[in-house]
Design an enzyme around this catalytic site. Sequence first.
Site, mmCIF file in Angstrom:
data_model
loop_
_atom_site.group_PDB
_atom_site.id
_atom_site.type_symbol
_atom_site.label_atom_id
_atom_site.label_comp_id
_atom_site.label_asym_id
_atom_site.label_seq_id
_atom_site.Cartn_x
_atom_site.Cartn_y
_atom_site.Cartn_z
ATOM 1 N N ARG A 64 -5.960 2.151 -9.194
ATOM 2 C CA ARG A 64 -5.627 2.301 -7.989
ATOM 3 C C ARG A 64 -7.218 2.094 -7.654
ATOM 4 O O ARG A 64 -8.122 3.231 -6.622
ATOM 5 C CB ARG A 64 -5.062 3.202 -6.965
ATOM 6 C CG ARG A 64 -3.670 2.575 -7.146
ATOM 7 C CD ARG A 64 -3.487 1.203 -6.331
ATOM 8 N NE ARG A 64 -1.876 0.891 -6.461
ATOM 9 C CZ ARG A 64 -1.741 0.138 -7.380
ATOM 10 N NH1 ARG A 64 -2.934 -0.569 -8.451
ATOM 11 N NH2 ARG A 64 -0.721 -0.033 -7.414
ATOM 12 N N GLU A 71 -3.142 8.462 -2.554
ATOM 13 C CA GLU A 71 -3.536 6.901 -2.689
ATOM 14 C C GLU A 71 -4.400 6.697 -1.003
ATOM 15 O O GLU A 71 -5.500 5.757 -1.055
ATOM 16 C CB GLU A 71 -2.409 5.539 -2.872
ATOM 17 C CG GLU A 71 -2.778 4.281 -2.471
ATOM 18 C CD GLU A 71 -1.448 3.342 -3.305
ATOM 19 O OE1 GLU A 71 -2.022 2.473 -2.747
ATOM 20 O OE2 GLU A 71 -0.797 4.075 -4.216
ATOM 21 N N SER A 101 1.848 2.421 1.192
ATOM 22 C CA SER A 101 1.988 3.250 -0.019
ATOM 23 C C SER A 101 0.770 4.695 0.433
ATOM 24 O O SER A 101 -0.020 5.371 0.113
ATOM 25 C CB SER A 101 1.566 2.913 -1.523
ATOM 26 O OG SER A 101 2.531 2.333 -1.340
#
Length: 301
Positions: A174, A293, A223
């Site tokens: 990520r 995130e 998320s």
Amino acid sequence: MMAAATLPETRGKLTADAPLAPLVWFKSGGSAEWLFEPKDVNDLQNFLSDLPAGLTVWPLGLGSNLIIRDGGKRGVTVRLGKAFAGIALQSDDPEVIVCGAGAPGISAASFARDNALAGTEFLRGIPGTVGGAVRMNAGAYGREMCNILVSADVVLRDGSLQTFSLDDMEYSYRHSGLPEGAIVVAATLRGTPGDKDAITAEMKRIADEREASQPLRTKTGGSTFKNPDGHKAWQLVDEAGCRGLQMGQAQVSEKHCNFLLNLGGATSADIEALGDEVRRRVKEHSGVELQWEIQRVGKEA
């Protein structure tokens, strides 16, 4: 706020004090000092090259994995419109797809399916633009952008246009190594020849799984926390007793514990405070420190 007279001329659209809440999934947060929607890549290049060096530049995609703080975003927020949403096969290689950064990930997956190319089905499960997915190495259902990216065309803060190869992206989980203020304008993706019916079935499976497990028809940001090594973020949140936890009008989803919800009147401060409280409780319960995130940008009110 910098006066419009001191900003470069543009063929696109430049808006002062533009509300950002309508443009993000949480429907919360302040305004952009300037919102710039360039006409095309050349317009973006010219604008950035002439923009005073002290002004920050930040790209906004579909606003899905994002908290805009209530005090708004200083500098220039860049939003890529339809001119950056084209998708086509590369003329000399029918297994390579060239996508504008403003194209939704689901559109790229659908285009690949229509051309019997497999490998991009996971983009059906990512609710953002191709540009945002490239920048953050977005992933779902066992695959990430680093598995399909060949290269990305990027306009840097000085207005120069550069092509970054997969290795240049310095991908990790990520995360990419793209410099601050860099704006992805296009991406070249490689698929593999496949059966169109099988690709369609996999995309349907992903869509059905998302529908069943995620609070899709809510004001959410996707998320919230990265999965720590050896753990699932949602499970850590659940085990810490945070399912359904509420602060103001912000709530941890009861359907999927790694999603935060705006129940209607939540401020961005409410949402971020809830996320930090979840992180505190998870650390206290399991010893694991969750990392955000969701990108959080702007200044507090």
